[in-house]
Design an enzyme around this catalytic site. Structure first.
Site, PDB file in Angstrom:
ATOM      1  N   SER A   1      20.653  -1.255  30.604  1.00 54.98           N
ATOM      2  CA  SER A   1      22.125  -1.438  30.094  1.00 54.98           C
ATOM      3  C   SER A   1      22.775  -2.860  29.761  1.00 54.98           C
ATOM      4  O   SER A   1      22.565  -3.712  30.773  1.00 54.98           O
ATOM      5  CB  SER A   1      23.069  -0.469  30.788  1.00 54.98           C
TER       6      SER A   1
ATOM      7  N   PRO B   1      27.208   1.751  39.795  1.00 54.65           N
ATOM      8  CA  PRO B   1      26.868   0.245  39.742  1.00 54.65           C
ATOM      9  C   PRO B   1      27.749  -0.385  40.320  1.00 54.65           C
ATOM     10  O   PRO B   1      29.056  -0.189  40.951  1.00 54.65           O
ATOM     11  CB  PRO B   1      27.286   0.315  38.230  1.00 54.65           C
TER      12      PRO B   1
ATOM     13  N   HIS C   1      30.286   6.904  38.675  1.00 52.94           N
ATOM     14  CA  HIS C   1      29.769   6.940  37.222  1.00 52.94           C
ATOM     15  C   HIS C   1      30.443   8.001  36.324  1.00 52.94           C
ATOM     16  O   HIS C   1      30.551   8.159  34.988  1.00 52.94           O
ATOM     17  CB  HIS C   1      28.496   6.736  37.174  1.00 52.94           C
TER      18      HIS C   1
ATOM     19  N   TYR D   1      25.493  14.401  35.983  1.00 51.65           N
ATOM     20  CA  TYR D   1      26.257  13.638  37.190  1.00 51.65           C
ATOM     21  C   TYR D   1      26.528  14.677  38.122  1.00 51.65           C
ATOM     22  O   TYR D   1      25.780  14.809  39.324  1.00 51.65           O
ATOM     23  CB  TYR D   1      27.932  13.147  36.599  1.00 51.65           C
TER      24      TYR D   1
END
Length: 650
Positions: free
Chosen positions: A575, A145, A363, A132
């Site tokens: 996912s 997302p 995220h 990240y």
């Protein structure tokens, strides 16, 4: 979701790590800044954990280091479907060299075990940084997302704002439950899972930096921020104590005050947050040179979450979920709602005047499932009667408009960001497959894991489209360990390729196709179980590479080999984010020539969000959705023909 990560300079970035941690004490919001020296890393992250998740109240196990030979053999088998024989032989020889007795592999393994002996989770710090904070692509499309909530119908503007107040109120009540440890603890079977991520999503913000970002935690924040027509407004949401949340009526009044002046133009500051991270870091520095801007940005960063009151965008019933996914992932571009965002913020609830709604989340603090649990709670609360609590405030408090003063440089940065977000938005193709043929109930009736079954459907669809196996990432959670995050489930396997080939070969009997299907499903389920138990491949290989760099040892040749490169170029990035509600998460592909594929398998239907980049002539989300439909139907028909005993589709 993160596949082709560049780890080459990660260890250097660790020395520059800055985690800003904020907490409220006796009504004073104090910001704690930590040293950037390498020796401080453990204390920094330990403080973050203590702040957000206490210590280890459930006595969860520490994250283990798998056996070296086990990982190498699993890796070798996982690359077999992706490599021609000559390349496979080269990879096999590299594995033998790396794993030989008293070689470099064993040396790195010992060093990694030493690290594990002194850390609750030897991976956690490295993963936050590698996956990240050093990731330089924009968080928009490539990381954040969007999560779709069922579309609403609003009779008028008041309906829209009342619904927004209800969503806000439910989120605040959930925050109270998190703080008081009242939310049910997640379990895998009878095994408790780490709950720390639930306390890291409210009041959290990713702060842009050069080469590496940082994370700011503000769990004691007492306000939210509302975005409306590209402007930002600070709204206090508590009375005298944290037990006194503004009632729905009071929140509605705040939203009414904010939306009263519909014609006022606002500086589209939010557009900056959509940029590439190093570009944003430079623009962010320029922006906060002004004390006025710095104060306004501080209010955004410290907010519990953002409520984005979006302007209406057109859609037809037939493409409702596709349009919604675009709005939730990137906002639709500069002429729609992309500036009505601050994409660094962990949670942004998005409610469009036309009824599209959901959230976007940054995220780095958490995986999808804690966000989905929060979303399920909100959507369940929305089914209940409206909150008729008495007023908390004696009089309506005015929301505070966050003011900005921009320089010519910032104006230029905004124009560049606007152009960039338009390119991103226009390049992303989203196809939502609302599959009603059957769901989990049918798959379970066949004594198969629904997740493994669907993963094999994806492998089959990809092979049917391209005639080759595709490297395939599935997120596997590792929350059975303290501070656990994820492991890669490598869904492409010897068995998945054999199954896909069998399905495409008319000379193979139905009974043999069923055997191939069951073998592939079992193989995937076994790998997923190993991954979630800390016995996967990818996090161990990352750890060996990181420990080499930390100790100034050579990075093994394995990491530049075709087998490693091809097996981590995830053309299928997937996912499962499960929900009993009609919720659906979506995100962009992990690689330019790949697909993002997130799914919610429900009892009798299934939702898939399939994404691709229009700039790649080899990919098309619409075509992949068609192949997925055909794969699901073919697998169902196969089980019928083969004499299996399925229940009815619906």
């Amino acid at each position: 979701m993160f596949s082709s990560l560049n780890f080459e300079e990660i260890q250097d970035h660790i020395n520059m790590l800055r985690l800003t941690l904020s907490s409220r004490c006796s009504n004073q919001l104090n910001t704690v800044r930590w040293s950037t020296q390498k020796s401080s890393l453990t204390s920094i992250t330990t403080f973050a954990r203590n702040l957000t998740s206490a210590t280890n109240p459930d006595n969860l196990p520490h994250f283990p280091v798998p056996k070296l030979n086990d990982t190498l053999q699993k890796f070798l088998r996982s690359v077999q479907p992706l490599l021609p024989a000559k390349s496979y032989k080269i990879t096999e020889n590299l594995i033998k060299e790396f794993g030989k007795s008293n070689g470099l592999g064993e040396q790195l393994q010992r060093l990694l075990q030493n690290r594990a002996d002194t850390h609750e989770n030897w991976l956690a710090d490295w993963w936050l940084i590698a996956a990240y904070l050093t990731w330089r692509s924009p968080v928009v499309v490539y990381s954040n997302p969007g999560l779709y909530f069922p579309t609403r119908q609003f009779a008028n503007a008041d309906d829209w704002l009342k619904f927004s107040a209800r969503v806000t109120s439910a989120a605040l009540r959930y925050k109270q439950m998190v703080d008081s440890n009242q939310i049910p603890k997640d379990k895998m079977g009878k095994t408790l899972l780490d709950m720390g991520q639930y306390k890291k999503v409210f009041g959290t913000c990713r702060i842009p930096g050069h080469n590496m970002d940082s994370v700011e935690f503000n769990p004691g924040s007492r306000h939210i921020v509302v975005a409306y027509r590209n402007g930002f407004y600070k709204v206090p949401v508590y009375g005298e104590s944290s037990n006194d949340i503004l009632s729905e009526v009071e929140l509605f009044e705040q939203f009414q005050l904010i939306t009263a002046n519909k014609n006022k133009e606002n500086i589209p500051i939010g557009m900056l947050s959509s940029q590439q991270r190093d570009t944003l870091a430079k623009a962010y520095e320029e922006l906060i040179r002004s004390p006025l801007n710095a104060k306004s940005i501080e209010s955004i960063n410290k907010a519990l979450f953002i409520v984005c009151l979006d302007k209406s965008v057109p859609f037809d019933k037939s493409d409702e979920m596709n349009v919604a996914s675009h709005q939730l992932i990137h906002g639709g571009g500069s002429d729609q709602n992309s500036a009505n965002r601050w994409f660094n913020k962990t949670i942004q609830f998005i409610i469009n005047e036309n009824g599209l709604n959901g959230l976007n989340y940054e995220h780095s603090p958490a995986e999808g499932q804690p966000i989905a649990v929060l979303s399920d709670f909100i959507n369940t609360e929305l089914l209940k009667p409206s909150d008729n609590k008495p007023r908390v405030m004696k009089q309506t408090v005015q929301p505070q408009k966050l003011e900005f003063s921009i320089t010519q440089n910032t104006q230029k940065d905004i124009l560049e960001a606007s152009k960039h977000i338009d390119e991103l938005a226009n390049n992303l193709q989203v196809t939502v497959l609302d599959y009603k043929g059957y769901g989990k109930n049918f798959i379970k009736s066949q004594k198969m894991s629904p997740d493994s079954y669907l993963q094999m459907a994806m492998q089959y669809a990809f092979y049917k489209y391209y005639g080759v196996a595709g490297a395939h990432y599935e997120t596997g959670q590792q929350r059975i360990f303290i501070h656990g995050r994820t492991e890669t489930i490598r869904s492409c396997s010897v068995e998945s390729l054999a199954f896909a080939k069998a399905m495409c070969d008319s000379s193979v009997s139905d009974s043999d196709k069923v055997k191939a299907l069951r073998a592939a499903v079992t193989g995937h389920k076994d790998y997923a179980t190993m991954a979630m138990k800390g016995e996967g491949i990818d996090r161990h290989l990352l750890g060996l590479k990181m420990i080499a760099k930390e100790n100034s040892l050579p990075v093994p040749e394995l990491y530049s080999d075709d087998g490693f490169v091809k097996s981590t170029h995830y053309r299928i990035s997937t996912s499962q984010v499960a929900s009993v509600n009609r919720l659906l998460m979506s995100y962009g592909p992990a690689v330019d020539d790949g697909y993002g594929l997130c799914y919610n398998p429900r009892d009798d239907d299934m939702l898939f969000a399939i994404t691709a980049f229009k700039s790649c002539p080899e990919t098309c989300s619409n075509v992949m959705a068609q192949h997925m439909t055909e794969a699901l139907e073919a697998m169902y028909s196969l089980l019928l023909r083969a004499g299996e005993r399925p229940i009815s589709k619906m």
